[in-house]
Every structure is written in structure tokens, then in C-alpha cells.
Motif scaffolding. Structure first.
Motif, PDB file in Angstrom:
ATOM      1  N   ARG A 169       0.811  -1.215   0.000  1.00 20.48           N
ATOM      2  CA  ARG A 169       0.000   0.000   0.000  1.00 20.48           C
ATOM      3  C   ARG A 169       0.847   1.269   0.000  1.00 20.48           C
ATOM      4  O   ARG A 169       0.675   2.144  -0.841  1.00 20.48           O
ATOM      5  CB  ARG A 169      -0.864   0.058   1.267  1.00 20.48           C
ATOM      6  N   THR A 170       1.750   1.373   0.960  1.00 23.13           N
ATOM      7  CA  THR A 170       2.482   2.630   1.139  1.00 23.13           C
ATOM      8  C   THR A 170       3.353   2.910  -0.079  1.00 23.13           C
ATOM      9  O   THR A 170       3.344   4.015  -0.621  1.00 23.13           O
ATOM     10  CB  THR A 170       3.338   2.561   2.422  1.00 23.13           C
ATOM     11  N   ARG A 171       4.092   1.900  -0.537  1.00 25.22           N
ATOM     12  CA  ARG A 171       4.975   2.114  -1.688  1.00 25.22           C
ATOM     13  C   ARG A 171       4.163   2.418  -2.939  1.00 25.22           C
ATOM     14  O   ARG A 171       4.463   3.355  -3.683  1.00 25.22           O
ATOM     15  CB  ARG A 171       5.845   0.881  -1.904  1.00 25.22           C
ATOM     16  N   ILE A 176      11.473   7.250   2.711  1.00 21.79           N
ATOM     17  CA  ILE A 176      12.228   6.113   3.244  1.00 21.79           C
ATOM     18  C   ILE A 176      11.387   5.240   4.172  1.00 21.79           C
ATOM     19  O   ILE A 176      10.682   5.733   5.041  1.00 21.79           O
ATOM     20  CB  ILE A 176      13.534   6.578   3.941  1.00 21.79           C
ATOM     21  N   ARG A 177      11.449   3.938   3.925  1.00 19.32           N
ATOM     22  CA  ARG A 177      10.913   2.948   4.879  1.00 19.32           C
ATOM     23  C   ARG A 177      12.074   2.064   5.307  1.00 19.32           C
ATOM     24  O   ARG A 177      12.844   1.582   4.466  1.00 19.32           O
ATOM     25  CB  ARG A 177       9.840   2.085   4.244  1.00 19.32           C
ATOM     26  N   HIS A 178      12.185   1.862   6.612  1.00 19.19           N
ATOM     27  CA  HIS A 178      13.365   1.176   7.136  1.00 19.19           C
ATOM     28  C   HIS A 178      12.981   0.370   8.377  1.00 19.19           C
ATOM     29  O   HIS A 178      12.137   0.816   9.156  1.00 19.19           O
ATOM     30  CB  HIS A 178      14.418   2.242   7.483  1.00 19.19           C
ATOM     31  N   GLU A 181       7.536   5.398  13.980  1.00 15.01           N
ATOM     32  CA  GLU A 181       6.450   6.242  13.463  1.00 15.01           C
ATOM     33  C   GLU A 181       6.104   5.934  12.012  1.00 15.01           C
ATOM     34  O   GLU A 181       6.925   5.404  11.250  1.00 15.01           O
ATOM     35  CB  GLU A 181       6.813   7.723  13.591  1.00 15.01           C
ATOM     36  N   HIS A 182       4.898   6.287  11.642  1.00 20.31           N
ATOM     37  CA  HIS A 182       4.407   6.133  10.269  1.00 20.31           C
ATOM     38  C   HIS A 182       3.429   7.286  10.019  1.00 20.31           C
ATOM     39  O   HIS A 182       2.212   7.089   9.958  1.00 20.31           O
ATOM     40  CB  HIS A 182       3.720   4.769  10.145  1.00 20.31           C
ATOM     41  N   PRO A 183       3.965   8.518   9.928  1.00 18.27           N
ATOM     42  CA  PRO A 183       3.080   9.694   9.945  1.00 18.27           C
ATOM     43  C   PRO A 183       2.074   9.749   8.796  1.00 18.27           C
ATOM     44  O   PRO A 183       0.939  10.186   9.012  1.00 18.27           O
ATOM     45  CB  PRO A 183       4.055  10.881   9.876  1.00 18.27           C
ATOM     46  N   SER A 205       4.053  -1.206  17.056  1.00 14.68           N
ATOM     47  CA  SER A 205       3.311  -0.529  16.000  1.00 14.68           C
ATOM     48  C   SER A 205       3.664   0.947  15.838  1.00 14.68           C
ATOM     49  O   SER A 205       3.352   1.778  16.688  1.00 14.68           O
ATOM     50  CB  SER A 205       1.810  -0.649  16.262  1.00 14.68           C
ATOM     51  N   ARG A 206       4.272   1.250  14.706  1.00 14.95           N
ATOM     52  CA  ARG A 206       4.525   2.666  14.368  1.00 14.95           C
ATOM     53  C   ARG A 206       3.213   3.367  14.027  1.00 14.95           C
ATOM     54  O   ARG A 206       3.066   4.568  14.201  1.00 14.95           O
ATOM     55  CB  ARG A 206       5.494   2.740  13.195  1.00 14.95           C
ATOM     56  N   VAL A 207       2.225   2.587  13.528  1.00 11.60           N
ATOM     57  CA  VAL A 207       0.921   3.172  13.190  1.00 11.60           C
ATOM     58  C   VAL A 207       0.246   3.695  14.469  1.00 11.60           C
ATOM     59  O   VAL A 207      -0.292   4.808  14.489  1.00 11.60           O
ATOM     60  CB  VAL A 207       0.027   2.112  12.494  1.00 11.60           C
ATOM     61  N   LEU A 247      -4.844  -3.624  14.846  1.00 10.78           N
ATOM     62  CA  LEU A 247      -3.467  -3.605  14.340  1.00 10.78           C
ATOM     63  C   LEU A 247      -3.004  -5.026  14.043  1.00 10.78           C
ATOM     64  O   LEU A 247      -3.377  -5.967  14.742  1.00 10.78           O
ATOM     65  CB  LEU A 247      -2.517  -3.017  15.381  1.00 10.78           C
ATOM     66  N   ARG A 248      -2.138  -5.141  13.049  1.00 13.57           N
ATOM     67  CA  ARG A 248      -1.551  -6.448  12.726  1.00 13.57           C
ATOM     68  C   ARG A 248      -0.567  -6.852  13.830  1.00 13.57           C
ATOM     69  O   ARG A 248       0.107  -5.988  14.416  1.00 13.57           O
ATOM     70  CB  ARG A 248      -0.803  -6.333  11.391  1.00 13.57           C
ATOM     71  N   LEU A 249      -0.476  -8.153  14.083  1.00 11.72           N
ATOM     72  CA  LEU A 249       0.595  -8.636  14.970  1.00 11.72           C
ATOM     73  C   LEU A 249       1.896  -8.563  14.179  1.00 11.72           C
ATOM     74  O   LEU A 249       2.030  -9.205  13.142  1.00 11.72           O
ATOM     75  CB  LEU A 249       0.333 -10.081  15.394  1.00 11.72           C
ATOM     76  N   GLN A 250       2.832  -7.762  14.648  1.00 13.17           N
ATOM     77  CA  GLN A 250       4.059  -7.490  13.876  1.00 13.17           C
ATOM     78  C   GLN A 250       5.103  -8.561  14.193  1.00 13.17           C
ATOM     79  O   GLN A 250       6.098  -8.264  14.850  1.00 13.17           O
ATOM     80  CB  GLN A 250       4.600  -6.116  14.239  1.00 13.17           C
ATOM     81  N   THR A 251       4.842  -9.766  13.727  1.00  9.98           N
ATOM     82  CA  THR A 251       5.723 -10.871  14.122  1.00  9.98           C
ATOM     83  C   THR A 251       7.168 -10.625  13.685  1.00  9.98           C
ATOM     84  O   THR A 251       8.103 -11.073  14.335  1.00  9.98           O
ATOM     85  CB  THR A 251       5.217 -12.214  13.550  1.00  9.98           C
ATOM     86  N   HIS A 283      -8.393  -0.586   9.949  1.00 10.16           N
ATOM     87  CA  HIS A 283      -7.196  -1.441  10.000  1.00 10.16           C
ATOM     88  C   HIS A 283      -6.223  -0.882   8.963  1.00 10.16           C
ATOM     89  O   HIS A 283      -6.629  -0.642   7.824  1.00 10.16           O
ATOM     90  CB  HIS A 283      -7.578  -2.893   9.669  1.00 10.16           C
ATOM     91  N   PRO A 284      -4.946  -0.659   9.332  1.00  8.58           N
ATOM     92  CA  PRO A 284      -4.026  -0.059   8.350  1.00  8.58           C
ATOM     93  C   PRO A 284      -3.628  -1.026   7.236  1.00  8.58           C
ATOM     94  O   PRO A 284      -3.088  -0.592   6.212  1.00  8.58           O
ATOM     95  CB  PRO A 284      -2.793   0.296   9.198  1.00  8.58           C
ATOM     96  N   GLY A 285      -3.887  -2.319   7.420  1.00 11.39           N
ATOM     97  CA  GLY A 285      -3.434  -3.328   6.468  1.00 11.39           C
ATOM     98  C   GLY A 285      -1.934  -3.536   6.630  1.00 11.39           C
ATOM     99  O   GLY A 285      -1.254  -2.689   7.199  1.00 11.39           O
ATOM    100  N   PRO A 286      -1.372  -4.627   6.193  1.00  7.62           N
ATOM    101  CA  PRO A 286      -2.107  -5.777   5.675  1.00  7.62           C
ATOM    102  C   PRO A 286      -2.821  -6.533   6.803  1.00  7.62           C
ATOM    103  O   PRO A 286      -2.276  -6.670   7.886  1.00  7.62           O
ATOM    104  CB  PRO A 286      -1.008  -6.634   5.051  1.00  7.62           C
TER     105      PRO A 286
HETATM  106  C1  NCD Z   1       1.717  -0.787   8.362  1.00  8.41           C
HETATM  107  C2  NCD Z   1       3.216  -0.695   8.372  1.00  8.41           C
HETATM  108  O1  NCD Z   1       3.908  -1.223   7.505  1.00  8.41           O
HETATM  109  O2  NCD Z   1       3.670  -0.040   9.279  1.00  8.41           O
HETATM  110  N1  NCD Z   1       1.155  -1.016   7.128  1.00  8.41           N
HETATM  111  C3  NCD Z   1       0.979  -0.002   6.262  1.00  8.41           C
HETATM  112  O3  NCD Z   1       1.862   0.805   6.033  1.00  8.41           O
HETATM  113  N2  NCD Z   1      -0.225   0.083   5.684  1.00  8.41           N
HETATM  114  C4  NCD Z   1       1.189  -1.707   9.371  1.00  8.41           C
HETATM  115  C5  NCD Z   1       1.735  -3.091   9.412  1.00  8.41           C
HETATM  116  O4  NCD Z   1       2.797  -3.387   8.929  1.00  8.41           O
HETATM  117  O5  NCD Z   1       1.054  -3.887  10.036  1.00  8.41           O
END
Ligand code: NCD
Length: 298
Positions: free
Chosen positions: A45-47, A94-96, A122-124, A162-164, A215-219, A255-258
Motif C-alpha cells: 500500500r504505502t509504496r 524512506i521505509r526502514h 512512526e508512520h506519519p 506498532s509505528r501506526v 493492528l496487525r501482529l508485527q511478528t 485497520h491499516p493493512g495488511p
Molecule cells: C503498516 C506498516 O507497515 O507499518 N502497514 C501499512 O503501512 N499500511 C502496518 C503493518 O505493517 O502492520
């Protein structure tokens, strides 16, 4: 030259108004040049939204996805940023996987840096699209007021990683919302976030909530041992129609997805009439265009 590293950097009311103008048909100004999208982590989504936003504004998106082995060291990130600046890019998205990477990049950059998610920090732009989704759902109240005053928002799931959640807490409280973070004790942040409540009781979080954000479980950001099992999480924290009985009757679900279907949220809720999940995806492109425009024109 504004960097966009944190939700604190977003001028909320003017940004909401600008996104609405774009969504309602104002043609954006055509720009020129290249914008680098530096994605050290997977993203759909973001990219995709940033890439399309570049094209929408008349810029060429240069997508760079370095191999895992070249990530990590501050030095190599600094060199990548310096190289892109020397090549004349106009901005760097940038995503890192590491918290603080966008701040690090901004120290070496001569062009605006936009944070598309840094580790568990963060994920502004996601928070801006989430709050825009609520603003439009509530009929565009005056964004210069505390227009979410009296609105309870429950953010449920892996809050710790969760940065979200972190960026959303900043913008939602700025607009006056009562924000509750809810997770099993091991998945709540070590230090409470300013201005928000936290609980491990799902009933307490959902009680009279107007908005429930799963929120997704960020395994991938967890070491082992945070959860006994996915089944236990599902049993105790999954957002289901039955659990939502205690929420406000007009409660909406986000839900921000995925989405990991059947884990953090029940299908009937994700696809049901309360769900704003597809609206969130739809506004993603415009939100990124407005963020790029803001960073490039100020
Ligand atoms: C989020 C992320 O990557 O921070 N997804 C997103 O950008 N839509 C949430 C996630 O990874 O669960």
C-alpha cells in the motif's frame, strides 16, 4: 525545507483541507524531477501509493529496494542518501526496519526526507490517512477545532511494535480524541504514550468506543515469547461482532493493512458495514501526494 519524520511535523488542519480539495477534483500542480523511494522493507500500500502520488504530481518515482545485506549500518544509509542528493533527486521517501532511520537520513540529506515507516517508531502518512478517513466519515467538521472531542478511539493489537499506533496517538489526541491502547500485557509499550490511556482489558477498551482500530501482529518486529500462541490472541483480543456489542452503536472499524484475516479481526467485521478499511486504502494516494507537495513546496 520541512522533513516529514513524525506525525508532529504535520500541520493537521491545512493538510486535511488540502487532501479534501484534491479528492474533490482540484488538479494538482505539475512538478518536475525525480523522487527516490528507498524501501528497505516490504510494502504494498504505502509504496504503491507514494509511487502513484509521484506520477500524479508530475515527478518520476525512482524505486530503490536494497538487498537485506546492505541495510543496517548508519554509514551506508548516509552514503545512499548523499548519493541520491548528488544525483539531484527532489525528495527521499524512506521505509526502514530501524526506528530512527528517517531522522538519521535527514541529517545527511539536502532534500526533504519523508518517513514511510521506521521500525516500531512512526508512520506519519498512515496516521494522516487514518485521521482523514475519520474526518470525511464524520462529515468534515471544522478541522481547526478539537473536532474529535468526546470521541473514543480504541487501538487494539500489537501496540508495542506498532509505528501506526504511535503516529495515530499523536494526531488523534491533537484533534481531541480520547485514545485507548489495548493489547496483551506483553504487547503494550514499556513507557505509556503521552495523553493516551492503556489497558489489557479488551472490554474496557471497546466499551462505548466510536472507533476501533485493529493492528496487525508485527511478528517480524517481535522476538519470540511475546505471545503464548496466535490462538490465544484470537480468543482474547480478536475484533468480532460479538465483542463490538459493548461499543457505541455507530462504531466504525479500521485497520491499516495488511490484514491477517481471522487473527486480529473477524472477516464479518473487516468486510461488514462498519468497516472503513477500503476507504483508508483509497485515500492513501491523495494523502501521499499532499505530503510530498507540502515537503517540496515549503
Ligand atoms: C503498516 C506498516 O507497515 O507499518 N502497514 C501499512 O503501512 N499500511 C502496518 C503493518 O505493517 O502492520
Amino acid at each position: 525545507m520541512p522533513h516529514l519524520l513524525s506525525a508532529h511535523d504535520l500541520p493537521l488542519a491545512p493538510m486535511l483541507e488540502r487532501i479534501r480539495q484534491y479528492r474533490e477534483g482540484t488538479t494538482p500542480r505539475q512538478g518536475r524531477g525525480t523522487i527516490a523511494l528507498l524501501f528497505y522493507e516490504p510494502s504494498t500500500r504505502t509504496r504503491g501509493a507514494f509511487e502513484q502520488a509521484c506520477v500524479m504530481l508530475g515527478y518520476h518515482p525512482l524505486v530503490l529496494t536494497p538487498s537485506i545485506s546492505s541495510i543496517v549500518k548508519g554509514e551506508s544509509l548516509a552514503d545512499t542518501v548523499r548519493t541520491l542528493c548528488a544525483q539531484g533527486v527532489r525528495a527521499i521517501v524512506i521505509r526502514h526496519p530501524h526506528a530512527g532511520a528517517a531522522h538519521t537520513a535527514s541529517r545527511f540529506s539536502t532534500v526533504p526526507i519523508l518517513n514511510a515507516g521506521d521500525g516500531a517508531h512512526e508512520h506519519p502518512t498512515q496516521a494522516l490517512l487514518d485521521i482523514y478517513t475519520l474526518w470525511s466519515h464524520r462529515g468534515y467538521p471544522n478541522p481547526h477545532t478539537r473536532w474529535l472531542e468526546g470521541v473514543k478511539v480504541a487501538i487494539v493489537g500489537d501496540v508495542k511494535h506498532s509505528r501506526v499506533a504511535r503516529s495515530n496517538a499523536i494526531l488523534l489526541t491533537q484533534a481531541g480524541a480520547e485514545v485507548w491502547l489495548c493489547a496483551p500485557p506483553t504487547l503494550l509499550p514499556d513507557a505509556p504514550l503521552p495523553g493516551v490511556q492503556q489497558t489489557h482489558s479488551i472490554e474496557q477498551a471497546l466499551q462505548n468506543a466510536h472507533v476501533v482500530m485493529a493492528l496487525r501482529l508485527q511478528t517480524e518486529r517481535m522476538e519470540s515469547g511475546f505471545l503464548p500462541s496466535l490462538n490465544a490472541y484470537r480468543r482474547d483480543y480478536q475484533i468480532t461482532e460479538a465483542r463490538l456489542q459493548v461499543a457505541h452503536p455507530d462504531c466504525v472499524v479500521m485497520h491499516p493493512g495488511p490484514i491477517q484475516r481471522g487473527v486480529e479481526i473477524e472477516d464479518a467485521v473487516a468486510d461488514g458495514s462498519r468497516s472503513l478499511i477500503l476507504t483508508q486504502v483509497q485515500v492513501g494516494l491523495t494523502v501521499r501526494a499532499v505530503c510530498l507537495e507540502y515537503a517540496l513546496e515549503n
